[in-house]
Design an enzyme around this catalytic site. Sequence first.
Site, PDB file in Angstrom:
ATOM      1  N   ASP A  97      -2.844  11.323  13.975  1.00  0.00           N
ATOM      2  CA  ASP A  97      -3.574  11.540  12.723  1.00  0.00           C
ATOM      3  C   ASP A  97      -4.450  10.360  12.323  1.00  0.00           C
ATOM      4  O   ASP A  97      -5.231  10.458  11.385  1.00  0.00           O
ATOM      5  CB  ASP A  97      -2.622  11.958  11.583  1.00  0.00           C
ATOM      6  N   ARG A  98      -4.327   9.227  13.020  1.00  0.00           N
ATOM      7  CA  ARG A  98      -5.165   8.078  12.666  1.00  0.00           C
ATOM      8  C   ARG A  98      -6.273   7.863  13.684  1.00  0.00           C
ATOM      9  O   ARG A  98      -6.172   8.313  14.827  1.00  0.00           O
ATOM     10  CB  ARG A  98      -4.325   6.805  12.616  1.00  0.00           C
ATOM     11  N   LYS A 104      -4.553  14.063   7.877  1.00  0.00           N
ATOM     12  CA  LYS A 104      -5.602  13.275   8.485  1.00  0.00           C
ATOM     13  C   LYS A 104      -5.654  13.625   9.967  1.00  0.00           C
ATOM     14  O   LYS A 104      -4.667  14.094  10.527  1.00  0.00           O
ATOM     15  CB  LYS A 104      -5.366  11.790   8.248  1.00  0.00           C
ATOM     16  N   ASP A 156      -3.144   7.114  16.906  1.00  0.00           N
ATOM     17  CA  ASP A 156      -1.781   6.603  16.770  1.00  0.00           C
ATOM     18  C   ASP A 156      -0.746   7.557  17.371  1.00  0.00           C
ATOM     19  O   ASP A 156      -1.100   8.547  18.013  1.00  0.00           O
ATOM     20  CB  ASP A 156      -1.470   6.317  15.297  1.00  0.00           C
ATOM     21  N   SER A 163       5.126   8.439  13.628  1.00  0.00           N
ATOM     22  CA  SER A 163       3.718   8.031  13.631  1.00  0.00           C
ATOM     23  C   SER A 163       3.460   6.735  14.385  1.00  0.00           C
ATOM     24  O   SER A 163       3.736   6.663  15.571  1.00  0.00           O
ATOM     25  CB  SER A 163       3.247   7.939  12.181  1.00  0.00           C
ATOM     26  N   HIS A 164       2.996   5.700  13.669  1.00  0.00           N
ATOM     27  CA  HIS A 164       2.585   4.458  14.322  1.00  0.00           C
ATOM     28  C   HIS A 164       3.782   3.561  14.657  1.00  0.00           C
ATOM     29  O   HIS A 164       3.600   2.511  15.261  1.00  0.00           O
ATOM     30  CB  HIS A 164       1.618   3.705  13.417  1.00  0.00           C
ATOM     31  N   THR A 188      -1.275   6.059  -2.162  1.00  0.00           N
ATOM     32  CA  THR A 188      -1.189   6.028  -0.702  1.00  0.00           C
ATOM     33  C   THR A 188      -0.383   7.215  -0.167  1.00  0.00           C
ATOM     34  O   THR A 188       0.667   7.542  -0.709  1.00  0.00           O
ATOM     35  CB  THR A 188      -0.520   4.709  -0.275  1.00  0.00           C
ATOM     36  N   GLU A 231      -8.075   6.976   4.148  1.00  0.00           N
ATOM     37  CA  GLU A 231      -7.225   5.850   3.775  1.00  0.00           C
ATOM     38  C   GLU A 231      -7.612   4.623   4.604  1.00  0.00           C
ATOM     39  O   GLU A 231      -8.046   4.745   5.752  1.00  0.00           O
ATOM     40  CB  GLU A 231      -5.759   6.172   4.047  1.00  0.00           C
ATOM     41  N   GLU A 232      -7.350   3.448   4.023  1.00  0.00           N
ATOM     42  CA  GLU A 232      -7.669   2.191   4.705  1.00  0.00           C
ATOM     43  C   GLU A 232      -6.851   2.010   5.974  1.00  0.00           C
ATOM     44  O   GLU A 232      -7.186   1.193   6.810  1.00  0.00           O
ATOM     45  CB  GLU A 232      -7.455   1.003   3.768  1.00  0.00           C
ATOM     46  N   ARG A 261       2.352  -5.278   1.994  1.00  0.00           N
ATOM     47  CA  ARG A 261       0.944  -5.152   2.362  1.00  0.00           C
ATOM     48  C   ARG A 261       0.084  -5.787   1.267  1.00  0.00           C
ATOM     49  O   ARG A 261       0.245  -5.456   0.090  1.00  0.00           O
ATOM     50  CB  ARG A 261       0.552  -3.694   2.516  1.00  0.00           C
ATOM     51  N   ASP A 316       1.186   9.992  16.363  1.00  0.00           N
ATOM     52  CA  ASP A 316       1.145  11.433  16.103  1.00  0.00           C
ATOM     53  C   ASP A 316      -0.272  11.977  15.970  1.00  0.00           C
ATOM     54  O   ASP A 316      -0.453  13.138  15.577  1.00  0.00           O
ATOM     55  CB  ASP A 316       1.980  11.785  14.870  1.00  0.00           C
TER      56      ASP A 316
HETATM   57  C1  VG1 Z   1       1.291   3.896   5.824  1.00  0.00           C
HETATM   58  C2  VG1 Z   1      -0.150   3.788   5.401  1.00  0.00           C
HETATM   59  C3  VG1 Z   1      -0.574   5.042   4.650  1.00  0.00           C
HETATM   60  C4  VG1 Z   1      -0.309   6.271   5.531  1.00  0.00           C
HETATM   61  C5  VG1 Z   1       1.141   6.279   5.956  1.00  0.00           C
HETATM   62  C6  VG1 Z   1       1.446   7.403   6.917  1.00  0.00           C
HETATM   63  O1  VG1 Z   1       2.114   3.985   4.684  1.00  0.00           O
HETATM   64  O2  VG1 Z   1      -0.356   2.651   4.600  1.00  0.00           O
HETATM   65  O3  VG1 Z   1      -1.928   4.932   4.322  1.00  0.00           O
HETATM   66  O4  VG1 Z   1      -0.597   7.445   4.822  1.00  0.00           O
HETATM   67  O5  VG1 Z   1       1.472   5.057   6.617  1.00  0.00           O
HETATM   68  O6  VG1 Z   1       0.609   7.337   8.023  1.00  0.00           O
HETATM   69  P1  VG1 Z   1       2.916   2.734   4.098  1.00  0.00           P
HETATM   70  O7  VG1 Z   1       3.752   3.281   2.982  1.00  0.00           O
HETATM   71  O8  VG1 Z   1       3.702   2.151   5.218  1.00  0.00           O
HETATM   72  O9  VG1 Z   1       1.890   1.753   3.627  1.00  0.00           O
HETATM   73  V1  VG1 Z   1       1.172   7.838   9.523  1.00  0.00           V
HETATM   74  O10 VG1 Z   1      -0.115   7.821  10.542  1.00  0.00           O
HETATM   75  O11 VG1 Z   1       2.497   6.877   9.645  1.00  0.00           O
HETATM   76  O12 VG1 Z   1       1.771   9.453   9.258  1.00  0.00           O
HETATM   77 CO    CO Z   2       0.240   8.863  12.111  1.00  0.00          CO
END
Ligand code: VG1
Ligand code: CO
Length: 542
Positions: A280-281, A375, A276, A112-113, A343, A362-363, A495, A278
Site C-alpha cells: 500500500d505504500r 492506499k 512495502d 505492512s512495513h 494519521t 500520508e507522509e 516520530r 503489503d
Molecule cells: C504508520 C504511518 C501511517 C500509516 C500506518 C499504516 O503509522 O505513520 O501514516 O497509515 O503506519 O501504514 P504509525 O502509527 O506507526 O505512525 V502500513 O503501510 O503499516 O499499513
Molecule cells: Co503497508
Amino acid sequence: MIQTIPSSPFTDQKPGTSGLRKKVRVFAQPNYAENFIQSVFDAVQPEAGSTLVIGGDGRYHNRTVIQAAIRIAAANGYGRVLVGQGGILSTPAASHVIRKYGASGGLILSASHNPGGPDEDFGIKYNIANGGPAPEAITDAIFARTKVIDRWLTVEAADVDLDTLGSQQVAGTTVEVIDSVADWADLMETLFDFPAIRAAVAGGLSMAFDAMHAVTGPYAVEVLERRLGFRPGTVQNGVPLEDFGGHHPDPNRVHAKVLFDLMFSPDAPAFGAASDGDGDRNLIVGKGIFITPSDSLAMLAANAHLAPGYAKGLAGIARSMPTSAAADRVAEALGIPAFETPTGWKFFGTLLDAGKATICGEESAGTGSDHVREKDGLWAVLLWLNILAARGESMEAIARQHWAKFGRNYYARHDYEALPKDDAEALMAALEASFPTLPGKAFGPLTVEKADSFAYTDPVDGSFSANQGLRVLFVGGSRIVLRLSGTGTEGATLRLYLERYEPAGGTLDADTDAMLSDLIAAAEAIAGIAARTGRSAPDVIT
Ligand code: VG1
Ligand code: CO
C-alpha cells in the site's frame, strides 16, 4: 458441525493505527489469533451467507492463520470466502476485491512495513464493506469484545488447498481461491492511459522497481513488465518471501538504499519506485531527485487530470495531519477543498465514500484515490508513469516547475525506535504540559504561533478523535509535530515531523537538512528528545 472452543481473553488485543500487530510468537499462542478473529465476527455480526475476503502479504505465519480464519468464518455463518491464491492479496487488491464482489468485509493479514519471520511481526486487520479499514467505532467494539471473549467457533474441516484456483467446500461454506492480481490489474487499466505509457516505454522511458521481496512483486511484474512492456528485470526482488529476505519491507532511503544509490548514480533510469510489505505504500525517486511523499501527493494531485480516470478533475484532496501542507496549496489553486485528518487510512474512508475527496495521502509514503479504500503503492507508481508519458518531461523538471509555482515544503521525519514506553510517554506528557507557555516564545529565528494536541471531528459522520499528535506551529508556516507510533511491536517509536515552507520566489533548491536545521534545534529545545531519551540522533530519517 460447529465446534465451540472455550477460551479466555488476552488483555493486549487493541488495534493500533492499522490493525493488531504483534510478534509472531505472540500470535502463535493457542487461541490468540482465533480470539481476535472471533471478536471481529462477534463485533460486526455478519448476516448469514455473507462474503468474506481473506488475504495477506505472504509473511511467515500467513498460511496458518488463513486456514484457521476460513474455519472460523465457516462456523460463523459466512456463505462464501474469497482467498487470494497462495494466501496472497496486497492491501489495495484486497480492498478492491471486497468492493467488486460485494463482500461484507475482509481480513488482511499483514504487519505492512514491519519485518517478517518467526521472530518478527505479524498482523491482522479487518476492512469493512466499502473496502476500507474499519473505523474507530468498530475497532473499539472489537477491542471491547476481546476483553470478555470466552469461546471461539470453528468447524471440523481439512485445510483448504490455497494454491489451486477454484472452489472448495468447507462445512457448507464455499471457499474460492482467486487470482491475486487480475482484478486489481484490470482496475488499473480503467484508470490510466496504458497505450500512452506503453508508447513512452517503447520510446525509451526506463524505470526500476524494488518489490522488497514483499507482496507487490507479482502485481508489479504483471503490470509493469507484462502489460506496459518494461524490460524483464525492471522489477527487482519480485518474489514474495516469508521473511522479506531478512530486510524491513519499508520503502525509504534506509531500507531501499540499493534503489536510492542506483537513482543517484550515472546509470539511473528515469524513474525509480518501491513498495512495502503489503503493497500500500510507494517510494518515488526520479533520476537524481528524491520526491518526498508529501510532495508526491501534491504533484500527483496537480497533474492527475492527465490520467483518463481523473480527467474530469478532483472533488477534494485529503492528507493526514503530519503530512506537509504542499497538497493544500494545490487544492487551493484548483479551487477544491483540502482535508486534514489524523494519521491512518481509516480516517479517509468517510471522505471518499461521500465523494468529498478523490485523492488522499500520508507522509509515510501512502497515496491513493477513490478507486479503492486503501492506499495503493503501485497506483501511485502508475499515475506518475501516466504523468511522465503525458508530459514528456523528467521528474526533476516536473518537480522544479511545481515548486516554482506553489513554493516548496522542505520536509523530513525523524524516528526514534524502541524507546522505553514510559520515557516516550513522559516526554509527550511534558511537552503537552508546556504548551500554554510556548506561544510567543522564540527559538533561534523561529517564533511559536500556536501549540496544540491535534483533534479531529469527521466532517461526514461527526465522529471525534482526540490526541492525534502534538504540534508546534511557528509564525510563517513552519512546524514540528510529535507522535508516538501505533504500528510498532517493541517499546515505543517517537516520530518527529519537521516542515518548513519556502514560498515561490524563495530558496527552492537548497539541501533539506540545512533548511531544517533551525527546526531541529527548536524541536530539541522544546521537547528535549536527546536529553530525555539519551539518543543523540534518530534511528531512521525519511
Ligand atoms: C504508520 C504511518 C501511517 C500509516 C500506518 C499504516 O503509522 O505513520 O501514516 O497509515 O503506519 O501504514 P504509525 O502509527 O506507526 O505512525 V502500513 O503501510 O503499516 O499499513
Ligand atoms: Co503497508
